[in-house]
Design an enzyme around this catalytic site. Structure first.
Site, PDB file in Angstrom:
ATOM      1  N   ASP A 198     -14.642  24.780  18.630  1.00 34.43           N
ATOM      2  CA  ASP A 198     -14.314  25.154  17.250  1.00 34.43           C
ATOM      3  C   ASP A 198     -15.574  25.121  16.382  1.00 34.43           C
ATOM      4  O   ASP A 198     -15.582  24.524  15.305  1.00 34.43           O
ATOM      5  CB  ASP A 198     -13.241  24.227  16.685  1.00 34.43           C
ATOM      6  CG  ASP A 198     -12.532  24.820  15.472  1.00 34.43           C
ATOM      7  OD1 ASP A 198     -12.627  26.050  15.271  1.00 34.43           O
ATOM      8  OD2 ASP A 198     -11.892  24.068  14.720  1.00 34.43           O
TER       9      ASP A 198
ATOM     10  N   ILE B 245     -11.500  14.453   0.319  1.00 37.35           N
ATOM     11  CA  ILE B 245     -12.720  15.260   0.359  1.00 37.35           C
ATOM     12  C   ILE B 245     -12.603  16.450   1.303  1.00 37.35           C
ATOM     13  O   ILE B 245     -13.516  17.265   1.402  1.00 37.35           O
ATOM     14  CB  ILE B 245     -13.935  14.403   0.770  1.00 37.35           C
ATOM     15  CG1 ILE B 245     -13.675  13.702   2.108  1.00 37.35           C
ATOM     16  CG2 ILE B 245     -14.274  13.397  -0.304  1.00 37.35           C
ATOM     17  CD1 ILE B 245     -14.851  12.893   2.608  1.00 37.35           C
TER      18      ILE B 245
ATOM     19  N   LYS C  86     -10.307  10.309   8.511  1.00 40.99           N
ATOM     20  CA  LYS C  86      -9.437  11.450   8.784  1.00 40.99           C
ATOM     21  C   LYS C  86      -8.054  10.932   9.168  1.00 40.99           C
ATOM     22  O   LYS C  86      -7.875  10.288  10.197  1.00 40.99           O
ATOM     23  CB  LYS C  86      -9.980  12.319   9.915  1.00 40.99           C
ATOM     24  CG  LYS C  86      -9.113  13.570  10.167  1.00 40.99           C
ATOM     25  CD  LYS C  86      -9.384  14.202  11.519  1.00 40.99           C
ATOM     26  CE  LYS C  86     -10.677  14.956  11.523  1.00 40.99           C
ATOM     27  NZ  LYS C  86     -10.869  15.699  12.805  1.00 40.99           N
TER      28      LYS C  86
ATOM     29  N   GLY D 130      -5.391  17.408   9.760  1.00 42.19           N
ATOM     30  CA  GLY D 130      -5.416  16.168   9.008  1.00 42.19           C
ATOM     31  C   GLY D 130      -6.086  16.314   7.659  1.00 42.19           C
ATOM     32  O   GLY D 130      -6.585  17.381   7.290  1.00 42.19           O
ATOM     33  N   VAL D 131      -6.084  15.198   6.939  1.00 39.72           N
ATOM     34  CA  VAL D 131      -6.697  15.128   5.618  1.00 39.72           C
ATOM     35  C   VAL D 131      -7.807  14.085   5.674  1.00 39.72           C
ATOM     36  O   VAL D 131      -7.632  13.016   6.264  1.00 39.72           O
ATOM     37  CB  VAL D 131      -5.663  14.743   4.544  1.00 39.72           C
ATOM     38  CG1 VAL D 131      -6.301  14.737   3.168  1.00 39.72           C
ATOM     39  CG2 VAL D 131      -4.475  15.702   4.586  1.00 39.72           C
TER      40      VAL D 131
END
Length: 437
Positions: free
Chosen positions: A273, A151, A173, A157-158
């Protein structure tokens, strides 16, 4: 004469031998034998180490978690009986994390992180931050980390959707271990939001630390409506579902989350961030600040921390970009850029636009200075906001991006500005009263 000469020639050309075998063949056989012996010794040592490690794990705890880093000195799991309608009689592994950093240590970048355990449910909930998930649990829940379950994807990361057998859903994550980055981000997020609970911050549910596979994963609450960047810049048609009121709701929710990090915690947390892709949205358009992988702790007696400049181009404050000196004022600047993005529907930097419009901050300031503030509104907003509401939002943007960081408002003040109907017009109101007298 000729016979003796021939015999002499034969003897001189005879190859050296050992036990009737060619010398080179003997050397080759010996080399292979030595290699086999060395290999057997190596295998024996490896097996011995593995066996010893297993014995140590069994001796200390059958459910122990692999160590994350030198700073995480101890991790233990405690069996906790979960008494609820959905999971009666189940045992859950709870991990209790205690942050033990002094303010000086905190400002240097998460120097100490100790982990302890508690069998008491109340104490565990007060001190702990989540549940330990095994790698197998997460593999099953994400269907082997399949692309269909992915998603989100970023530099660190993914993110995958995880559907657990009890019907619960989470976002996992999987941290990319580039030069040990997974280890760093894992530790940073645990310290920054491990114990934090706020409706405008994404909740950290637990983690997975698998040393054998060098895996570090963080498990968050699942937010089911994407992120702000997708809704602002994605293909949503000629009319955006983000009305002016919804956009202001998102902005205020984001401000409340950041205000809690800056003003409700000790040491305070500087996100570092803040950007549209890190603002997640639920179905009711409630904003939740996410991704604390770059966060820094800042003690009360320290006005700033010097660190390597990191963040996202277009959102980073100029003083931080030029000096590396970071404090909560940098987040305020980033929020100002984010609010401009919410109002205009434009990216902070867009190279597809004309030269004078590439940089959102410069273009925005120029438009407001030339009294063309109503022209900055996202054309995909069907109904324009009331003039007073627009002026209020424009003023907040300009104050947040003040080049003098000391003149920028605190996040708590920003919330008041965005919510108070008459805030931008109080000075004008007073002057009118004085003139009437």
């Amino acid at each position: 004469m000729s016979d003796s000469g021939g015999g002499s020639h034969k003897s001189s050309t005879t190859k050296p031998s050992v036990f009737g075998l060619n010398l080179y063949l003997v050397i080759a056989i010996c080399s292979v034998f030595i290699l086999l012996i060395s290999l057997l010794i190596f295998l024996f040592v490896c097996l011995n180490r593995v066996s010893r490690a297993r014995r140590m794990r069994v001796k200390h705890s059958s459910g122990s978690i692999p160590l994350v880093s030198k700073e995480i000195s101890e991790i233990k799991t405690v069996g906790k009986f979960i008494n609820s309608d959905d999971s009666k009689g189940k045992i859950g592994n709870e991990v209790v994390v205690v942050v033990s950093a002094t303010s000086k240590e905190a400002t240097s970048g998460f120097d100490t992180l100790s982990v302890a355990s508690s069998g008491d449910v109340g104490t565990s909930e007060a001190m702990g931050w989540g549940k330990w998930y095994s790698l197998k649990d997460l593999e099953i829940a994400t269907r082997g980390f399949s692309d269909d379950n992915m998603i989100g994807e970023g530099g660190y990361g993914v993110v995958y959707r995880a559907d657990f057998s009890d019907g619960s859903v989470a976002a996992v994550k999987n941290l990319l271990n580039n030069k040990g980055q997974a280890e760093k981000e894992f530790k940073v997020e645990v310290e920054a939001i491990g114990k934090v609970r706020h409706k405008n911050l994404v909740g950290l549910m637990g983690y997975c630390a698998d040393s054998a596979q060098s895996q570090r994963m963080l498990v968050y609450e699942y937010i089911d409506n994407g992120n702000l960047e997708q809704w602002l810049h994605g293909d949503v048609g000629p009319v955006s579902p983000l009305t002016w009121d919804i956009r202001m709701k998102i902005a205020i929710g984001t401000a409340k989350g950041l205000a809690y990090l800056h003003e409700g915690l000790e040491p305070k947390v500087v996100h570092r961030d803040v950007k549209s892709s890190n603002i997640l949205l639920d179905k009711k358009w409630n904003a939740k600040v996410s991704d604390f992988g770059l966060a820094k702790l800042l003690g009360s007696e320290t006005s700033y921390v010097t660190t390597r400049v990191m963040g996202t181009f277009g959102y980073v404050s100029p003083e931080y970009a030029s000096t590396g000196m970071l404090n909560e004022c940098s987040d305020v600047y980033s929020f100002g850029v984010l609010l401009m993005e919410i109002i205009t529907g434009r990216s902070p930097v867009d190279y597809s636009r004309p030269p004078g419009e590439m940089n959102l901050v410069d273009w925005f300031k120029g438009m407001v200075a030339s009294r063309r503030g109503e022209e900055v509104i996202d054309p995909k907003i069907k109904t324009s906001p009331p003039p007073r509401a627009l002026k209020r939002a424009l003023l907040v943007c300009l104050r947040c991006i003040d080049l003098d960081s000391s003149k920028r408002p605190k996040m708590g003040q920003i919330i008041h500005m965005l919510e108070a109907e008459d805030f931008p017009f109080r000075p004008e109101h007073r002057s009118n009263q004085e003139r009437s007298k």
